[in-house]
Scaffold this active site. Sequence first.
Site, mmCIF file in Angstrom:
data_model
loop_
_atom_site.group_PDB
_atom_site.id
_atom_site.type_symbol
_atom_site.label_atom_id
_atom_site.label_comp_id
_atom_site.label_asym_id
_atom_site.label_seq_id
_atom_site.Cartn_x
_atom_site.Cartn_y
_atom_site.Cartn_z
ATOM 1 N N GLU A 85 0.820 -1.149 -0.255
ATOM 2 C CA GLU A 85 0.028 -0.247 0.022
ATOM 3 C C GLU A 85 0.801 1.214 0.006
ATOM 4 O OE1 GLU A 85 -2.382 2.461 3.235
ATOM 5 O OE2 GLU A 85 -2.295 0.260 3.397
ATOM 6 N N GLU A 96 -4.249 0.473 -3.592
ATOM 7 C CA GLU A 96 -2.915 1.084 -3.630
ATOM 8 C C GLU A 96 -1.946 -0.236 -3.789
ATOM 9 O OE1 GLU A 96 -3.291 5.399 -1.689
ATOM 10 O OE2 GLU A 96 -3.048 3.818 -0.443
ATOM 11 N N ASP A 149 -7.277 1.092 0.451
ATOM 12 C CA ASP A 149 -5.698 0.646 0.843
ATOM 13 C C ASP A 149 -5.515 -0.722 -0.471
ATOM 14 O OD1 ASP A 149 -5.675 2.382 2.727
ATOM 15 O OD2 ASP A 149 -6.043 1.028 4.459
ATOM 16 N N ASP A 200 0.837 3.834 -3.111
ATOM 17 C CA ASP A 200 0.391 5.357 -2.742
ATOM 18 C C ASP A 200 1.336 6.335 -3.783
ATOM 19 O OD1 ASP A 200 -1.002 7.308 -1.079
ATOM 20 O OD2 ASP A 200 1.012 7.686 -0.435
#
Length: 225
Positions: A40, A116, A113, A44
Amino acid sequence: MNNPLLKLSQRIGYTFKDESLLKLALTHRSKGGLNNERLEFLGDSIVNFVAAEALFHKFPDAKEGKLSRLRAGLVRGTTLAELGRDFDLGEFLVLGSGELKSGGFNRESILADAVEAIIGAIFLDSDFNEVKKHVLNWYGDRITSLNVDDIVKDSKTRLQEYMQKAQNRLPKYDVIEVFGQAHDQKFKVACHIEKLPEVTIGIGSSRRLAEQSAAEKALKALGAE
């Protein structure tokens, strides 16, 4: 032959060479130590860069502030969760028993999440150009239909600008409580505004979301919504 991960791969448009990366990307921290948090983190950064580059080229005359707000709209949890729902991602998530009972498969933060994490997993399984291609494909009209004037400012930004315009002191945010299980913590935040007799309270799964909630309530109390 009924491989659920193959079904998901078809939906996202990418087949993993190392399927264990996809399994990890779908595993929430409530399941245990081996989970998708590191993926994640990687995803991101990638989605932020891909969105920034796309906006940089799409709006060559836009200033940094507008580009930042447009990007924030693209990479916020709500938008990422929408992408997850486009893939029906909830049915593939690997959750602990607590999250399963509380409907975590449809929770916005968990879906965001996981999206990502999948982005991070695709990058590790291939390369940057490959993951960039897929991210842009997923966003599709969300980017191509954007207008530089279609900036939806978040509640904290709107509250700050409202207070500046009125020449008042800026809002102050304090975390007053953190509660819940380790895998499902909630933050309670107070927003202090001089013009309001009482603080407004926001609760969210992160400090940022709680602050946004408190700011939105302050805007309504001020009659600015």
